[in-house]
Design a protein around this motif. Structure first.
Motif, PDB file in Angstrom:
ATOM      1  N   VAL A   1       0.842  -1.142  -0.065  1.00 37.39           N
ATOM      2  CA  VAL A   1       0.026   0.105   0.057  1.00 37.39           C
ATOM      3  C   VAL A   1       0.871   1.171  -0.058  1.00 37.39           C
TER       4      VAL A   1
ATOM      5  N   CYS B   1       2.212   1.815  -3.684  1.00 37.59           N
ATOM      6  CA  CYS B   1       0.998   2.650  -4.450  1.00 37.59           C
ATOM      7  C   CYS B   1       0.870   3.920  -3.853  1.00 37.59           C
ATOM      8  N   ARG B   2       0.776   4.348  -2.481  1.00 40.01           N
ATOM      9  CA  ARG B   2       0.787   5.572  -2.191  1.00 40.01           C
ATOM     10  C   ARG B   2       1.693   6.635  -2.446  1.00 40.01           C
TER      11      ARG B   2
ATOM     12  N   HIS C   1      -0.741   3.822  -8.325  1.00 37.53           N
ATOM     13  CA  HIS C   1      -1.108   2.363  -8.523  1.00 37.53           C
ATOM     14  C   HIS C   1      -0.652   1.918 -10.079  1.00 37.53           C
TER      15      HIS C   1
ATOM     16  N   CYS D   1      -1.467  -3.605  -4.551  1.00 36.66           N
ATOM     17  CA  CYS D   1      -2.242  -3.484  -3.458  1.00 36.66           C
ATOM     18  C   CYS D   1      -3.519  -4.063  -3.397  1.00 36.66           C
TER      19      CYS D   1
ATOM     20  N   SER E   1      -6.239  -2.507  -5.002  1.00 36.62           N
ATOM     21  CA  SER E   1      -7.440  -1.659  -5.273  1.00 36.62           C
ATOM     22  C   SER E   1      -8.031  -1.982  -6.800  1.00 36.62           C
TER      23      SER E   1
ATOM     24  N   LYS F   1     -10.311  -0.081  -9.784  1.00 33.51           N
ATOM     25  CA  LYS F   1     -10.849   1.286 -10.504  1.00 33.51           C
ATOM     26  C   LYS F   1     -11.958   0.869 -11.681  1.00 33.51           C
TER      27      LYS F   1
ATOM     28  N   TYR G   1     -13.323   4.118  -7.533  1.00 30.85           N
ATOM     29  CA  TYR G   1     -12.584   3.291  -6.612  1.00 30.85           C
ATOM     30  C   TYR G   1     -13.001   2.517  -5.676  1.00 30.85           C
TER      31      TYR G   1
ATOM     32  N   TYR H   1     -11.022   0.846  -2.849  1.00 22.08           N
ATOM     33  CA  TYR H   1      -9.479   0.677  -2.347  1.00 22.08           C
ATOM     34  C   TYR H   1      -9.318  -0.411  -1.446  1.00 22.08           C
TER      35      TYR H   1
ATOM     36  N   TYR I   1      -5.547   1.070   2.757  1.00 23.21           N
ATOM     37  CA  TYR I   1      -5.135   2.244   1.690  1.00 23.21           C
ATOM     38  C   TYR I   1      -5.608   3.485   2.434  1.00 23.21           C
ATOM     39  N   LEU I   2      -6.769   3.771   2.769  1.00 25.93           N
ATOM     40  CA  LEU I   2      -7.247   4.931   3.202  1.00 25.93           C
ATOM     41  C   LEU I   2      -6.819   5.167   4.536  1.00 25.93           C
TER      42      LEU I   2
END
Length: 124
Positions: free
Chosen positions: A29, A32-33, A37, A61, A63, A65, A81, A83, A87-88
């Motif tokens: 994650v 990706c952050r 991604h 990760c 996630s 889309k 999205y 996630y 992730y959040l």
């Protein structure tokens, strides 16, 4: 601790909070952050109106889309999205949109984790 020149207390607190959050992220994650991604096509489905619903999945990760396309392949509206877990940030952290300084903290967190896993080079 000495204050960094040109930094106010609010920015220093933000850096502390974002840094602590970044250290808790799963490494996939975190990548990706920091890097965005790594989207890969998952599937596409023809819609009744002749357009397409396309789903992309992040190979790092997990996630997802979801995009809507017209019959010519043009994007319709904004993607949605889903996630991956973790992730959040938690609601109580309330980080909001990450700015360039926040992304810098994520880059440093990646580097620090990489260096922690890589043994030091032998001294010459």
């Amino acid at each position: 601790m000495a204050r960094k020149p040109g930094r106010d207390e609010a920015r220093e607190e933000r850096e502390r909070v974002v840094g602590a959050w970044a250290r808790r992220l799963d490494v996939r994650v975190l990548h990706c952050r920091e890097l965005q991604h790594a989207w890969q096509p998952a599937h596409a489905q023809l819609c009744v109106d002749g357009g397409w619903e396309r789903v992309l999945a992040c190979s790092r990760c997990g996630s997802r889309k979801r995009q809507m396309l017209d019959s010519f392949g043009r994007l319709v509206g904004s993607p949605r999205y889903e996630y991956a877990e973790g992730y959040l940030p938690d609601r109580e952290e309330a980080l909001g949109r990450l700015d360039s300084d926040d992304r810098a903290a994520l880059r440093l967190a990646v580097i620090q984790r990489q260096n922690a896993r890589v043994p030091a080079a032998p001294a010459l």
